[in-house]
Structures are given as structure tokens and as C-alpha cells.
Scaffold this active site. Structure first.
Site, PDB file in Angstrom:
ATOM      1  N   ASP A  67      72.308  50.310  26.407  1.00 44.39           N
ATOM      2  CA  ASP A  67      71.604  50.474  27.684  1.00 44.39           C
ATOM      3  C   ASP A  67      71.233  49.140  28.330  1.00 44.39           C
ATOM      4  OD1 ASP A  67      71.667  53.256  27.176  1.00 44.39           O
ATOM      5  OD2 ASP A  67      69.861  53.063  25.951  1.00 44.39           O
TER       6      ASP A  67
ATOM      7  N   LYS B 274      75.679  47.299  30.828  1.00 48.05           N
ATOM      8  CA  LYS B 274      77.062  46.791  30.709  1.00 48.05           C
ATOM      9  C   LYS B 274      77.974  47.379  31.776  1.00 48.05           C
ATOM     10  CE  LYS B 274      77.193  48.570  26.578  1.00 48.05           C
ATOM     11  NZ  LYS B 274      75.782  48.890  26.336  1.00 48.05           N
TER      12      LYS B 274
ATOM     13  N   GLN C  44      77.291  51.127  23.455  1.00 47.92           N
ATOM     14  CA  GLN C  44      76.086  50.871  22.645  1.00 47.92           C
ATOM     15  C   GLN C  44      75.833  49.357  22.577  1.00 47.92           C
ATOM     16  OE1 GLN C  44      78.525  53.213  20.986  1.00 47.92           O
ATOM     17  NE2 GLN C  44      77.561  54.641  22.369  1.00 47.92           N
TER      18      GLN C  44
HETATM   19  P1  IMP Z   1      74.622  58.715  17.907  1.00 42.71           P
HETATM   20  O1  IMP Z   1      75.489  57.609  18.389  1.00 42.71           O
HETATM   21  O2  IMP Z   1      74.519  59.852  18.887  1.00 42.71           O
HETATM   22  O3  IMP Z   1      74.984  59.166  16.528  1.00 42.71           O
HETATM   23  O4  IMP Z   1      73.115  58.164  17.794  1.00 42.71           O
HETATM   24  C1  IMP Z   1      72.743  57.188  16.837  1.00 42.71           C
HETATM   25  C2  IMP Z   1      71.735  56.217  17.425  1.00 42.71           C
HETATM   26  O5  IMP Z   1      72.363  55.420  18.423  1.00 42.71           O
HETATM   27  C3  IMP Z   1      70.547  56.889  18.129  1.00 42.71           C
HETATM   28  O6  IMP Z   1      69.398  56.083  17.946  1.00 42.71           O
HETATM   29  C4  IMP Z   1      70.965  56.892  19.583  1.00 42.71           C
HETATM   30  O7  IMP Z   1      69.864  56.962  20.455  1.00 42.71           O
HETATM   31  C5  IMP Z   1      71.674  55.548  19.665  1.00 42.71           C
HETATM   32  N1  IMP Z   1      72.670  55.491  20.734  1.00 42.71           N
HETATM   33  C6  IMP Z   1      73.902  56.022  20.739  1.00 42.71           C
HETATM   34  N2  IMP Z   1      74.529  55.744  21.881  1.00 42.71           N
HETATM   35  C7  IMP Z   1      73.703  55.010  22.616  1.00 42.71           C
HETATM   36  C8  IMP Z   1      73.808  54.383  23.908  1.00 42.71           C
HETATM   37  O8  IMP Z   1      74.811  54.429  24.613  1.00 42.71           O
HETATM   38  N3  IMP Z   1      72.711  53.686  24.306  1.00 42.71           N
HETATM   39  C9  IMP Z   1      71.604  53.575  23.553  1.00 42.71           C
HETATM   40  N4  IMP Z   1      71.462  54.123  22.353  1.00 42.71           N
HETATM   41  C10 IMP Z   1      72.507  54.843  21.887  1.00 42.71           C
END
Ligand code: IMP
Length: 407
Positions: free
Chosen positions: A13, A16, A220
Site C-alpha cells: 500500500d 506503487k 505487497q
Molecule cells: P494474504 O496475502 O491475503 O495471505 O494476507 C497476508 C498478509 O499480507 C495480511 O496481513 C494482509 O493484510 C497482507 N497483504 C496482502 N496483500 C496486501 C497488499 O496488497 N497490501 C497490504 N497488505 C497486504
């Protein structure tokens, strides 16, 4: 070859999407290499807000070819709805403009269901990302090429069995998706995406040989990397420059490596956050910066910049440039703090920079920014040992100061 990679240096976030959008003006190819619809890139064009979860931001530039690489996990329903949304506003999304790696894995309804049942401890996005990567490692994943060739029923059956048993054991009688429905939906998606799915190795090798301008868009951020982030509070893919090569499977000499830093820190989901602000200051950052997840709408945790963390991210990725986003959010906020080192007792030692209160979008050059804002930026540049490339001073596509042309 003029390959440029853009990576979030914090917890995702960082903004990018905006930086990639600006750089894609000059790009022939824009490539994603990891993650899935857990990402959410918000871009404003002509007053319209676009949130792209899977499709690279280059789709909004007519000349760009957009690629979703083999390291990604693709929720085909989400992809198709993104494609439909873009078409509805006149963006062309044909197989000549959007190429999908045949070895990228599919996020199925089983992955979403089990993630929503058990992702709470980490605070996942619930988009089925972790289970899809886990099934890839379990060798029961479905690849886009299998979808194209209608050769996935056996692995879908294995997923239904495995996740059905897990759900039953851990969550009682939680309902799981209907197998025939999932099979039909995936078959229909396979037909619709058929012409987009290809072997990307020759495409990327040719891009390298022809010296095409290729832009690689991270998802991410460095601290969410499965191997090098704040495990277990991480995503399930590699989010770093090193991870990009794994996701692509083709060597790309990234000459320009841009680390994107939001002017403060945010994190969604659980896990350590040493500079987090819990009181009204955090609330002020959240409100002013509209810090709510682009994918889930969750309020983001907010805090000051964390230099020890950023120095490590910059060193790991050998970032050549730093892009600073959301500078405008700091305007009018009062004195600005940056954590510079960790004290012996684990608390943070902060450096303070003077408050500024000005419309930063009015600045046409670095020299027109308020002096304390300039001081803060020069401080970051020297601490991170990377050249200031771009500054985002507002939400619009044009609210960017190009301090040093990064290409
Ligand atoms: P997942 O990727 O949905 O498995 O989430 C794992 C962790 O990564 C969690 O804390 C999410 O909030 C974080 N996360 C996944 N994608 C993003 C993103 O695009 N921005 C910020 N946090 C993310």
C-alpha cells in the site's frame, strides 16, 4: 536492457500503482511477477478511480503489453470481472494486450473458502492466496495452462477433498463450494481466457534480446515477503527484487530498482509495527491519507516512518532510487517524526522535522516544496543511499514531481 522494477519497501500500500502508472508512459511491457488479487492498485485517471487487483497498471496505456507472470496466483473470476470493468470504460483488453503465464496457478473457490475460515490469525485478505500457493507446493494446484486445456478435474477433486476434510475437522459443518458448480465456472473461465494464456519464457527472452522497455510491478511490500518479511505475518509469495526473478523464471537485468516509500508507515492485518500510532495522530493519518484497504476496505494501522526497517529493505534490494508517495498527507499534520534507530529497551528513537502546511500539488519542482519537506526528503535520500526519483504530492496522475528521470 532498460528493465525497471518497482517494489514497495514497507508493508504494501505504498502507492506503487501510481508510480508504475507514471513510468508506464514510456514502457513497452508492464509485468507482474507475484501475488494475486490480494493486491489493490488505485489509480486516478481523468477523475475516474480504477482499482486493479491483478491486471498491471500499464493496461491504461494503449501501447503497453501487460503480462501476469508465472509466480502469480490468479483468481480467474476476479480477473474476468476486472477485464469487464475496463472494457466498460473503453479500455481494450484483448489477447494482444494482456498475456497470462500458463504456469501461473489458479485460485479456486476452495482456496477462498478455506482462507476466509482460517486466515483470521494473520489477518489475510481472504482472497485465497495462501491456500493457492500451498496447493501449488502440495502438487494439487491447477495452472492456467490446465484450465486452457480443460485438464484440471482431477486436481480440483483433490482440492475439494483436502479442503473439505480440513474445513470439517477444524470448522465443523462450514459449507464448502459445490464441486460441479466450481468445475463449470472454471471451464467457462478457461474458454474465455484461452487466447490470453501462453508460455511466457520466449516472450520475456525476446523482450530482453530486443531491449524492450520493460517495467516490473511488485505487489505487497518487502516486509510481507514469505521468506524475508515479518513471518508469520506475511503473504505467501516473494515480494522482493530477488523474488521477481523466481516468479518470472527468466533472468532480467533490472538496471533501475525503485523502492517505493510512503511518507509514513501503514500496515493491514496483524503483526509487529514498532512505529504504530494508536491515538489521535494515527487516526489523523488514516483519515487524511484515506488509509482503508483497496482490496478489503479494512482500516490500515498507521504510524511514522521506520528507518531501521527501510535501510534494511533498501540494502536487501539494492534499490537505486527512492520514490516517496503521499507527501501531501503530512501537510498540516504538525511536526513530523521519523524513527532513526531502536533504543536498547526496544523503543524507537525519533528525529523530528518541522511541520509544513502548503498545497504540495502547486509545487512544480523540488525547490518549490516547503523547506522542512525538502529537509525530510534529503534526509531519507542520504539514509537510504538511493537517489530521489519521484515524489507523489497528491492523488491525481499529474501530481508527481520527477526529481530525477528514473529510466
Ligand atoms: P494474504 O496475502 O491475503 O495471505 O494476507 C497476508 C498478509 O499480507 C495480511 O496481513 C494482509 O493484510 C497482507 N497483504 C496482502 N496483500 C496486501 C497488499 O496488497 N497490501 C497490504 N497488505 C497486504
Amino acid at each position: 536492457m532498460p528493465a525497471t522494477i518497482v517494489i514497495g519497501a514497507q508493508w504494501g500500500d505504498e502507492g506503487k500503482g501510481k508510480i508504475v502508472d507514471v513510468l508506464s508512459h514510456d514502457a513497452d511491457l508492464v509485468v507482474r511477477f507475484g501475488g494475486g488479487a490480494n493486491a489493490g492498485h488505485t489509480i486516478w485517471v481523468g477523475g475516474n478511480k480504477f482499482v486493479l487487483h491483478l491486471i498491471p497498471s500499464g493496461i491504461l496505456r494503449q501501447r503497453c503489453i501487460n503480462i501476469i507472470g508465472g509466480g502469480c496466483v490468479i483468481d480467474v473470476a476476479s480477473l474476468l470481472s476486472e477485464m469487464a470493468g475496463l472494457r466498460a470504460v473503453g479500455v481494450t483488453v484483448g489477447p494482444d494486450r494482456l498475456l497470462l503465464a500458463e504456469n501461473a496457478h489458479v485460485v479456486t473457490a476452495y482456496h477462498r473458502a478455506i482462507d476466509q475460515l482460517s486466515g483470521g490469525k494473520i489477518g489475510t485478505t481472504g482472497r485465497g492466496i495462501g491456500p493457492a500457493y500451498a496447493d501449488k507446493a502440495r502438487r494439487i494446484g491447477i495452472r492456467l495452462g490446465d484450465l486452457r486445456d480443460d485438464a484440471f478435474e482431477a486436481n480440483l477433486g483433490a482440492q475439494a477433498e483436502f479442503h473439505g476434510a480440513t474445513a470439517k475437522a477444524l470448522h465443523g459443518d462450514a459449507p464448502m463450494p459445490d464441486f460441479d458448480q466450481v468445475l463449470d465456472d472454471l471451464r467457462a473461465a478457461g474458454r474465455q481466457l484461452h487466447d490470453h494464456i501462453c508460455d511466457l519464457v520466449p516472450v520475456l527472452v525476446r523482450a530482453r534480446q530486443q531491449n524492450l522497455r520493460a517495467l516490473f510491478e511488485g505487489a505487497q511490500g518487502v516486509l510481507l515477503d514469505i521468506d524475508h518479511g515479518t513471518y508469520p505475518f506475511v503473504t505467501s509469495s516473494n515480494t522482493t527484487v530477488a523474488g521477481a526473478l523466481g516468479g518470472l523464471g527468466v533472468h532480467m537485468p533490472f538496471e533501475t530498482r525503485i523502492g517505493v516509500v510512503k511518507a509514513y508507515s501503514t500496515r493491514v492485518g496483524n503483526g509487529p509495527f514498532p512505529t504504530e500510532l494508536h491515538g489521535p495522530e494515527g487516526e489523523q493519518l488514516r483519515t487524511k491519507g484515506q488509509e482503508y484497504g483497496a482490496t478489503t476496505g479494512r482500516p490500515r494501522r498507521c504510524g511514522w516512518l521506520d528507518l531501521p526497517q527501510l535501510r534494511r529493505a533498501f540494502a536487501m534490494n539494492a534499490f537505486t532510487h527512492v520514490a516517496v508517495t503521499k507527501l501531501d498527507v503530512l501537510s498540516g499534520l504538525g511536526p513530523i517524526r521519523v524513527a532513526v534507530e531502536e533504543n536498547a529497551d526496544g523503543t524507537m528513537h525519533y528525529e523530528e522535522f518541522g511541520a509544513f502546511d502548503a498545497d504540495l500539488t502547486a509545487a512544480r519542482s523540488f525547490g518549490e516544496l516547503p523547506p522542512s519537506c525538502q529537509q525530510l526528503l534529503r534526509f531519507l535520500e542520504s539514509q537510504l543511499e538511493a537517489r530521489l526519483a519521484m515524489l507523489s504530492t497528491g492523488p491525481g496522475r499529474d501530481d508527481v514531481l520527477d526529481v530525477e528521470h528514473a529510466w
